[in-house]
Design a protein around this motif. Structure first.
Motif, PDB file in Angstrom:
ATOM      1  N   ILE A  54       0.843  -1.158  -0.096  1.00  0.00           N
ATOM      2  CA  ILE A  54      -0.087   0.060   0.039  1.00  0.00           C
ATOM      3  C   ILE A  54       0.946   1.293   0.048  1.00  0.00           C
ATOM      4  O   ILE A  54       1.765   1.498   0.867  1.00  0.00           O
ATOM      5  CB  ILE A  54      -0.934   0.062   1.189  1.00  0.00           C
ATOM      6  CG1 ILE A  54      -1.763  -1.220   1.216  1.00  0.00           C
ATOM      7  CG2 ILE A  54      -1.733   1.450   1.302  1.00  0.00           C
ATOM      8  CD1 ILE A  54      -2.741  -1.648   2.590  1.00  0.00           C
ATOM      9  N   THR A  55       0.786   1.968  -0.909  1.00  0.00           N
ATOM     10  CA  THR A  55       1.470   3.381  -0.965  1.00  0.00           C
ATOM     11  C   THR A  55       0.722   4.358  -0.119  1.00  0.00           C
ATOM     12  O   THR A  55      -0.496   4.367  -0.001  1.00  0.00           O
ATOM     13  CB  THR A  55       1.375   3.723  -2.500  1.00  0.00           C
ATOM     14  OG1 THR A  55       0.225   4.196  -3.061  1.00  0.00           O
ATOM     15  CG2 THR A  55       2.342   2.706  -3.587  1.00  0.00           C
ATOM     16  N   MET A  56       1.575   5.367   0.088  1.00  0.00           N
ATOM     17  CA  MET A  56       0.972   6.578   0.740  1.00  0.00           C
ATOM     18  C   MET A  56      -0.303   7.117  -0.198  1.00  0.00           C
ATOM     19  O   MET A  56      -1.403   7.406   0.734  1.00  0.00           O
ATOM     20  CB  MET A  56       1.920   7.815   0.954  1.00  0.00           C
ATOM     21  CG  MET A  56       1.243   9.065   1.470  1.00  0.00           C
ATOM     22  SD  MET A  56       1.428   8.882   3.442  1.00  0.00           S
ATOM     23  CE  MET A  56       2.849   9.272   3.545  1.00  0.00           C
ATOM     24  N   LYS A  57       0.040   6.982  -1.338  1.00  0.00           N
ATOM     25  CA  LYS A  57      -1.338   7.729  -2.220  1.00  0.00           C
ATOM     26  C   LYS A  57      -2.698   6.811  -2.035  1.00  0.00           C
ATOM     27  O   LYS A  57      -3.634   7.206  -1.941  1.00  0.00           O
ATOM     28  CB  LYS A  57      -0.776   7.923  -3.645  1.00  0.00           C
ATOM     29  CG  LYS A  57      -2.050   8.324  -4.634  1.00  0.00           C
ATOM     30  CD  LYS A  57      -1.730   8.558  -5.848  1.00  0.00           C
ATOM     31  CE  LYS A  57      -2.887   9.185  -6.386  1.00  0.00           C
ATOM     32  NZ  LYS A  57      -2.655   9.382  -7.900  1.00  0.00           N
ATOM     33  N   GLU A  58      -2.308   5.407  -2.258  1.00  0.00           N
ATOM     34  CA  GLU A  58      -3.397   4.278  -2.125  1.00  0.00           C
ATOM     35  C   GLU A  58      -3.989   4.450  -0.513  1.00  0.00           C
ATOM     36  O   GLU A  58      -5.259   4.603  -0.528  1.00  0.00           O
ATOM     37  CB  GLU A  58      -3.011   2.912  -2.229  1.00  0.00           C
ATOM     38  CG  GLU A  58      -2.556   2.808  -3.649  1.00  0.00           C
ATOM     39  CD  GLU A  58      -1.634   1.205  -3.757  1.00  0.00           C
ATOM     40  OE1 GLU A  58      -1.815   0.992  -4.993  1.00  0.00           O
ATOM     41  OE2 GLU A  58      -1.190   0.824  -3.130  1.00  0.00           O
ATOM     42  N   PHE A  59      -3.336   4.582   0.442  1.00  0.00           N
ATOM     43  CA  PHE A  59      -3.722   4.833   1.684  1.00  0.00           C
ATOM     44  C   PHE A  59      -4.556   6.077   2.074  1.00  0.00           C
ATOM     45  O   PHE A  59      -5.703   5.980   2.505  1.00  0.00           O
ATOM     46  CB  PHE A  59      -2.424   4.724   2.647  1.00  0.00           C
ATOM     47  CG  PHE A  59      -2.990   4.882   4.321  1.00  0.00           C
ATOM     48  CD1 PHE A  59      -3.378   3.503   4.815  1.00  0.00           C
ATOM     49  CD2 PHE A  59      -2.926   6.112   4.953  1.00  0.00           C
ATOM     50  CE1 PHE A  59      -3.781   3.818   6.236  1.00  0.00           C
ATOM     51  CE2 PHE A  59      -3.252   5.857   6.253  1.00  0.00           C
ATOM     52  CZ  PHE A  59      -3.547   4.870   6.982  1.00  0.00           C
ATOM     53  N   THR A  60      -4.089   7.368   1.575  1.00  0.00           N
ATOM     54  CA  THR A  60      -4.909   8.354   1.693  1.00  0.00           C
ATOM     55  C   THR A  60      -5.960   8.439   0.914  1.00  0.00           C
ATOM     56  O   THR A  60      -7.207   8.980   1.124  1.00  0.00           O
ATOM     57  CB  THR A  60      -3.859   9.705   1.473  1.00  0.00           C
ATOM     58  OG1 THR A  60      -3.404   9.793   0.310  1.00  0.00           O
ATOM     59  CG2 THR A  60      -2.953   9.732   2.778  1.00  0.00           C
ATOM     60  N   THR A  61      -6.150   8.054  -0.296  1.00  0.00           N
ATOM     61  CA  THR A  61      -7.223   7.874  -1.161  1.00  0.00           C
ATOM     62  C   THR A  61      -8.048   6.861  -0.465  1.00  0.00           C
ATOM     63  O   THR A  61      -9.429   7.343  -0.571  1.00  0.00           O
ATOM     64  CB  THR A  61      -6.875   7.455  -2.561  1.00  0.00           C
ATOM     65  OG1 THR A  61      -5.966   8.206  -3.247  1.00  0.00           O
ATOM     66  CG2 THR A  61      -7.887   7.279  -3.253  1.00  0.00           C
ATOM     67  N   GLY A  62      -7.828   5.660  -0.243  1.00  0.00           N
ATOM     68  CA  GLY A  62      -8.738   4.924   0.541  1.00  0.00           C
ATOM     69  C   GLY A  62      -9.587   5.555   1.700  1.00  0.00           C
ATOM     70  O   GLY A  62     -10.620   5.553   1.916  1.00  0.00           O
ATOM     71  N   ILE A  63      -8.810   6.326   2.755  1.00  0.00           N
ATOM     72  CA  ILE A  63      -9.149   6.895   3.881  1.00  0.00           C
ATOM     73  C   ILE A  63     -10.209   7.995   3.528  1.00  0.00           C
ATOM     74  O   ILE A  63     -11.300   8.153   3.970  1.00  0.00           O
ATOM     75  CB  ILE A  63      -7.894   7.521   4.674  1.00  0.00           C
ATOM     76  CG1 ILE A  63      -7.122   6.452   5.243  1.00  0.00           C
ATOM     77  CG2 ILE A  63      -8.562   8.373   5.597  1.00  0.00           C
ATOM     78  CD1 ILE A  63      -8.066   5.585   6.276  1.00  0.00           C
ATOM     79  N   ARG A  64      -9.985   8.472   2.431  1.00  0.00           N
ATOM     80  CA  ARG A  64     -11.131   9.787   2.016  1.00  0.00           C
ATOM     81  C   ARG A  64     -12.095   9.101   1.313  1.00  0.00           C
ATOM     82  O   ARG A  64     -13.129   9.478   1.704  1.00  0.00           O
ATOM     83  CB  ARG A  64     -10.440  10.619   0.779  1.00  0.00           C
ATOM     84  CG  ARG A  64      -9.333  11.661   1.143  1.00  0.00           C
ATOM     85  CD  ARG A  64      -9.129  12.854   0.235  1.00  0.00           C
ATOM     86  NE  ARG A  64      -8.634  12.423  -1.242  1.00  0.00           N
ATOM     87  CZ  ARG A  64      -7.414  11.958  -1.427  1.00  0.00           C
ATOM     88  NH1 ARG A  64      -6.422  12.011  -0.604  1.00  0.00           N
ATOM     89  NH2 ARG A  64      -7.106  11.400  -2.629  1.00  0.00           N
ATOM     90  N   LYS A  65     -12.185   8.150   0.822  1.00  0.00           N
ATOM     91  CA  LYS A  65     -13.230   7.053   0.271  1.00  0.00           C
ATOM     92  C   LYS A  65     -14.170   6.846   1.196  1.00  0.00           C
ATOM     93  O   LYS A  65     -15.361   6.960   1.546  1.00  0.00           O
ATOM     94  CB  LYS A  65     -12.953   6.136  -0.851  1.00  0.00           C
ATOM     95  CG  LYS A  65     -12.566   6.445  -2.103  1.00  0.00           C
ATOM     96  CD  LYS A  65     -12.131   5.538  -2.848  1.00  0.00           C
ATOM     97  CE  LYS A  65     -11.768   5.734  -3.970  1.00  0.00           C
ATOM     98  NZ  LYS A  65     -11.100   4.607  -5.116  1.00  0.00           N
ATOM     99  N   ILE A  66     -13.550   6.260   2.490  1.00  0.00           N
ATOM    100  CA  ILE A  66     -14.059   5.650   3.812  1.00  0.00           C
ATOM    101  C   ILE A  66     -14.749   6.989   4.437  1.00  0.00           C
ATOM    102  O   ILE A  66     -15.967   6.913   4.832  1.00  0.00           O
ATOM    103  CB  ILE A  66     -13.126   4.801   4.559  1.00  0.00           C
ATOM    104  CG1 ILE A  66     -12.569   3.744   4.084  1.00  0.00           C
ATOM    105  CG2 ILE A  66     -13.806   4.740   6.015  1.00  0.00           C
ATOM    106  CD1 ILE A  66     -11.647   3.082   4.633  1.00  0.00           C
ATOM    107  N   GLU A  67     -14.098   8.123   4.298  1.00  0.00           N
ATOM    108  CA  GLU A  67     -14.658   9.213   5.149  1.00  0.00           C
ATOM    109  C   GLU A  67     -15.713   9.716   4.182  1.00  0.00           C
ATOM    110  O   GLU A  67     -16.955  10.008   4.967  1.00  0.00           O
ATOM    111  CB  GLU A  67     -13.675  10.100   5.238  1.00  0.00           C
ATOM    112  CG  GLU A  67     -12.313  10.074   6.373  1.00  0.00           C
ATOM    113  CD  GLU A  67     -11.585  11.065   6.183  1.00  0.00           C
ATOM    114  OE1 GLU A  67     -11.037  11.430   7.004  1.00  0.00           O
ATOM    115  OE2 GLU A  67     -11.215  11.799   5.258  1.00  0.00           O
ATOM    116  N   GLN A  68     -16.079   9.681   3.009  1.00  0.00           N
ATOM    117  CA  GLN A  68     -16.978   9.943   2.307  1.00  0.00           C
ATOM    118  C   GLN A  68     -18.067   9.125   2.606  1.00  0.00           C
ATOM    119  O   GLN A  68     -19.380   9.667   2.458  1.00  0.00           O
ATOM    120  CB  GLN A  68     -16.696  10.164   0.716  1.00  0.00           C
ATOM    121  CG  GLN A  68     -17.869  10.578   0.080  1.00  0.00           C
ATOM    122  CD  GLN A  68     -18.271  12.117   0.291  1.00  0.00           C
ATOM    123  OE1 GLN A  68     -17.417  12.982   0.344  1.00  0.00           O
ATOM    124  NE2 GLN A  68     -19.575  12.194   0.533  1.00  0.00           N
TER     125      GLN A  68
END
Length: 141
Positions: free
Chosen positions: A61-75
């Motif tokens: 998991i890259t930093m970008k994948e991690f932060t993108t996934g978190i943003r999707k979860i938050e949404q």
């Protein structure tokens, strides 16, 4: 889910990246959940890892994948909270059977009395006959 900034999530990622290679492997993710005292099962951990690993599927998991996934979860959480509030017509903070039925049927499908009762039974973690926002989120994830 607590609201956190991108910087907070990046800091968490760096903390979890124990070997400092810029990626999280399954063991680092497992250690992160363990440190948070999370009770995810091994199967859930694998699902979570695959969610973040994304379409690349390179087992890291890259930093970008991690932060993108978190943003999707938050949404997703914001969307569920909005839906919950829309159907909590009496503003009790819970969905009763009728409110839950209306929420379910907003999908365009019809549900029998028994089906609604079974859905509530499965989602109602504390057995009080009502569905809280947290119970709804847990049922949908």
């Amino acid at each position: 889910m607590p609201r956190a900034s991108r910087r907070d999530w990046e800091s968490l990622f760096k903390l979890a990246d124990r070997d400092g290679n810029g990626y999280l492997d399954i063991n680092e993710l497992r250690a992160l959940f363990k440190k948070a005292n999370s009770r995810v099962t091994e199967s859930q951990l694998i699902d979570i890892f695959e969610y973040f690993d994304g379409p690349n599927g390179d087992r890291r998991i890259t930093m970008k994948e991690f932060t993108t996934g978190i943003r999707k979860i938050e949404q997703f959480h914001r969307d569920v909270e909005s839906l919950f509030k829309k159907f909590d017509r009496d503003r009790s903070g819970f969905l009763d059977r009728n409110e839950m039925k209306r929420l379910l049927e907003s999908s365009g499908q019809r549900f029998t009395h028994q089906e609604v009762n079974e859905i509530i039974r499965q989602a109602d973690a504390n057995g009080d006959g009502h569905i809280s926002l947290d119970e709804l989120l847990n049922a949908l994830t």
